[in-house]
Design a protein around this motif. Structure first.
Motif, PDB file in Angstrom:
ATOM      1  N   LEU A   4       8.911   8.246   3.093  1.00 40.81           N
ATOM      2  CA  LEU A   4       7.939   7.531   3.928  1.00 40.81           C
ATOM      3  C   LEU A   4       8.140   7.917   5.385  1.00 40.81           C
ATOM      4  O   LEU A   4       9.257   7.870   5.907  1.00 40.81           O
ATOM      5  N   ASN A   5       7.042   8.276   6.042  1.00 41.95           N
ATOM      6  CA  ASN A   5       7.074   8.601   7.464  1.00 41.95           C
ATOM      7  C   ASN A   5       6.743   7.340   8.257  1.00 41.95           C
ATOM      8  O   ASN A   5       5.675   6.747   8.069  1.00 41.95           O
ATOM      9  N   THR A   6       7.648   6.875   9.107  1.00 41.76           N
ATOM     10  CA  THR A   6       7.420   5.662   9.908  1.00 41.76           C
ATOM     11  C   THR A   6       7.246   6.060  11.369  1.00 41.76           C
ATOM     12  O   THR A   6       8.062   6.799  11.929  1.00 41.76           O
ATOM     13  N   ILE A   7       6.193   5.540  11.996  1.00 41.37           N
ATOM     14  CA  ILE A   7       5.843   5.915  13.364  1.00 41.37           C
ATOM     15  C   ILE A   7       5.582   4.657  14.191  1.00 41.37           C
ATOM     16  O   ILE A   7       4.879   3.739  13.739  1.00 41.37           O
ATOM     17  N   LEU A  65      11.478  -0.603   6.604  1.00 41.15           N
ATOM     18  CA  LEU A  65      10.718   0.267   5.712  1.00 41.15           C
ATOM     19  C   LEU A  65      11.452   1.581   5.465  1.00 41.15           C
ATOM     20  O   LEU A  65      11.469   2.105   4.345  1.00 41.15           O
ATOM     21  N   ASP A  66      12.086   2.096   6.512  1.00 42.14           N
ATOM     22  CA  ASP A  66      12.841   3.331   6.365  1.00 42.14           C
ATOM     23  C   ASP A  66      14.019   3.134   5.414  1.00 42.14           C
ATOM     24  O   ASP A  66      14.306   3.986   4.570  1.00 42.14           O
ATOM     25  N   MET A  67      14.695   2.001   5.526  1.00 37.74           N
ATOM     26  CA  MET A  67      15.812   1.708   4.637  1.00 37.74           C
ATOM     27  C   MET A  67      15.332   1.472   3.198  1.00 37.74           C
ATOM     28  O   MET A  67      16.018   1.825   2.234  1.00 37.74           O
ATOM     29  N   ALA A  94       0.835  -1.197   0.000  1.00 41.57           N
ATOM     30  CA  ALA A  94       0.000   0.000   0.000  1.00 41.57           C
ATOM     31  C   ALA A  94       0.874   1.252   0.000  1.00 41.57           C
ATOM     32  O   ALA A  94       0.605   2.213  -0.739  1.00 41.57           O
ATOM     33  N   ALA A  95       1.918   1.232   0.808  1.00 38.33           N
ATOM     34  CA  ALA A  95       2.822   2.390   0.874  1.00 38.33           C
ATOM     35  C   ALA A  95       3.480   2.639  -0.471  1.00 38.33           C
ATOM     36  O   ALA A  95       3.603   3.788  -0.922  1.00 38.33           O
ATOM     37  N   ARG A  96       3.906   1.571  -1.113  1.00 33.53           N
ATOM     38  CA  ARG A  96       4.560   1.701  -2.413  1.00 33.53           C
ATOM     39  C   ARG A  96       3.635   2.380  -3.422  1.00 33.53           C
ATOM     40  O   ARG A  96       4.046   3.278  -4.169  1.00 33.53           O
ATOM     41  N   ALA A 110       1.375  10.838  -2.731  1.00 38.45           N
ATOM     42  CA  ALA A 110       0.671  11.226  -1.512  1.00 38.45           C
ATOM     43  C   ALA A 110       1.672  11.350  -0.363  1.00 38.45           C
ATOM     44  O   ALA A 110       2.814  10.906  -0.451  1.00 38.45           O
ATOM     45  N   ARG A 111       1.223  11.946   0.722  1.00 40.14           N
ATOM     46  CA  ARG A 111       2.008  11.977   1.962  1.00 40.14           C
ATOM     47  C   ARG A 111       1.649  10.717   2.757  1.00 40.14           C
ATOM     48  O   ARG A 111       0.494  10.528   3.135  1.00 40.14           O
ATOM     49  N   VAL A 112       2.617   9.856   3.024  1.00 42.00           N
ATOM     50  CA  VAL A 112       2.323   8.511   3.527  1.00 42.00           C
ATOM     51  C   VAL A 112       2.992   8.282   4.882  1.00 42.00           C
ATOM     52  O   VAL A 112       4.191   8.542   5.057  1.00 42.00           O
ATOM     53  N   THR A 113       2.213   7.743   5.815  1.00 38.65           N
ATOM     54  CA  THR A 113       2.706   7.365   7.141  1.00 38.65           C
ATOM     55  C   THR A 113       2.340   5.921   7.414  1.00 38.65           C
ATOM     56  O   THR A 113       1.184   5.522   7.211  1.00 38.65           O
ATOM     57  N   VAL A 114       3.307   5.133   7.866  1.00 33.20           N
ATOM     58  CA  VAL A 114       3.061   3.751   8.271  1.00 33.20           C
ATOM     59  C   VAL A 114       3.276   3.641   9.770  1.00 33.20           C
ATOM     60  O   VAL A 114       4.312   4.087  10.299  1.00 33.20           O
ATOM     61  N   LEU A 115       2.299   3.050  10.474  1.00 28.31           N
ATOM     62  CA  LEU A 115       2.426   2.797  11.909  1.00 28.31           C
ATOM     63  C   LEU A 115       2.559   1.295  12.135  1.00 28.31           C
ATOM     64  O   LEU A 115       1.798   0.502  11.557  1.00 28.31           O
ATOM     65  N   ASP A 116       3.502   0.904  12.968  1.00 28.18           N
ATOM     66  CA  ASP A 116       3.707  -0.500  13.281  1.00 28.18           C
ATOM     67  C   ASP A 116       4.347  -0.600  14.660  1.00 28.18           C
ATOM     68  O   ASP A 116       5.015   0.344  15.120  1.00 28.18           O
TER      69      ASP A 116
END
Length: 372
Positions: free
Chosen positions: A215-218, A207-209, A183-185, A192-198
């Protein structure tokens, strides 16, 4: 072994359990394959293709179920199909039993050996038979969500990628697994501006690498979910607890405070959904609105791109189907503990712990059921 492939009967489900090339492999191994007429018609696989691969065409589902030793499907059996199952017959398909007590009890009553694609594992702890459909569903979730954001669909009228001089849409993805990654890809491809929470720091690092600063990872906490969901245009529910019901991460109260015309796409709906306001929908009527928030909760989302999904699924399932047919289910499971993890119901007993716990049923360990 005689393997049966019935035509899928779930709403707008055009996938098929075996494609002609898989049939040819099974026939080459000495097995007989019985395919219900027009089983693959919806995705351009005609009866003639199956006959050329060595299959026999059956005029009705009743004949397929009555004569096959193993039934290979895509979606969980519908009530009329459960009624056709018999004791000792192998059922190899997606089941998603944790949120579905009637199906669980129906399979128990039938006495069949029910092996679920979604709980078969691999050496890395992954779910290889779920992954292809998770890839498809993850990619589809963004195009479905983008469509739902259109005003005519009830959305707030946001174009995810925006245009020069106008802010892009905000996409929040709950879960960084296969669904979330795909989905992020797709969302980033639309700019879009994309944030993944996990909750896995290791997964967030990966995901950051993989995607870098775009991509914003939270780290996922209740506070973080609330903060990002309330400001999102599109939220993708991509959480998975293997074989168990999905956790409800977004409450009804949160939904009531979301932006008017925002969209929720619940890919976890097969396992009960991760939004409190979720309920299964179909491709015929895919959405509904709660508190001015559009909900897309189609339970067989990959069925919308049935040809791609069928071929991807067969690539993953064929080795296991061959093992079950060549060795018989008992020996195949004994030889491969990853395949053994797929056994959910065995001749009236629940052999997958999360399913038993979900419905308050007695749990029988697989080794005990098989007397290993």
């Amino acid at each position: 072994m005689r393997i049966g492939v019935p035509k899928e009967i779930k709403n707008h489900e055009y996938r098929v359990g075996l494609i002609p090339s898989s049939v040819r492999e099974l026939v080459a191994h000495g097995h007989e394959v019985l395919v219900e007429t027009h089983a693959g018609y919806g995705i351009g696989l005609d009866d003639e293709h199956y006959v050329a691969a060595g299959a026999r065409i059956a005029p009705t589902a009743d004949e397929v179920f009555a004569t096959a030793d193993m039934i290979v499907k895509v979606k969980e059996p519908q009530p009329v199909e459960i009624a056709r199952l018999r004791k000792g017959q192998i059922l190899f398909t997606y089941l998603h039993l944790a949120p579905d007590e009637p199906q669980t009890r129906g399979l128990m009553k039938s006495g069949c050996i029910a092996i679920a694609y979604e709980t078969v594992t691999d050496a890395h702890g992954r779910l290889p038979l779920l992954a292809p459909m998770s890839e498809v569903a993850g990619r589809m979730s963004i195009q479905a969500g983008a469509h739902c954001l259109e005003k005519a669909q009830g959305g707030n009228g946001t174009l995810l990628g925006g245009v020069p001089g106008v802010a892009v849409g905000s996409v929040v993805i709950l879960g960084g697994g296969v669904v979330g990654t795909n989905a992020a890809r797709m969302a980033m491809g639309l700019e879009a501006r994309v944030t993944v929470l996990d909750r896995s720091l290791h997964r967030l690092y990966e995901l950051d690498m993989q995607f870098g600063p775009t991509l914003n990872t939270i780290y996922s906490t209740r506070d973080a979910i609330e903060e990002y969901v309330l400001t999102a245009d599109l939220v993708i529910g991509a959480v998975l607890v293997p074989g168990a019901a999905a956790p409800k991460l977004v409450t009804r109260e949160m939904v009531s405070r979301m932006k008017r015309g925002s969209v929720l796409v619940d890919v976890a709906i097969d396992q009960g959904g991760c939004f409190e306001t979720s309920r299964p929908t179909t491709h015929a009527e895919p959405t509904y609105i709660v508190d001015d928030v559009v909900h897309y909760c189609v339970a067989n989302m990959p069925g919308g791109v049935a040809r791609t999904s069928t071929f991807a699924l067969n690539n993953a399932t064929l080795p296991f189907t061959l093992a079950l047919a060549d060795k018989g289910w008992r020996q195949a499971l004994a030889d491969d503990h990853h395949l053994m993890a797929g056994l959910n119901v065995h001749e009236g007993r629940v052999t997958y712990k999360a399913v038993a716990e979900a419905h308050g049923l007695d749990y029988t360990p697989v080794q005990e059921a098989l007397k290993l």
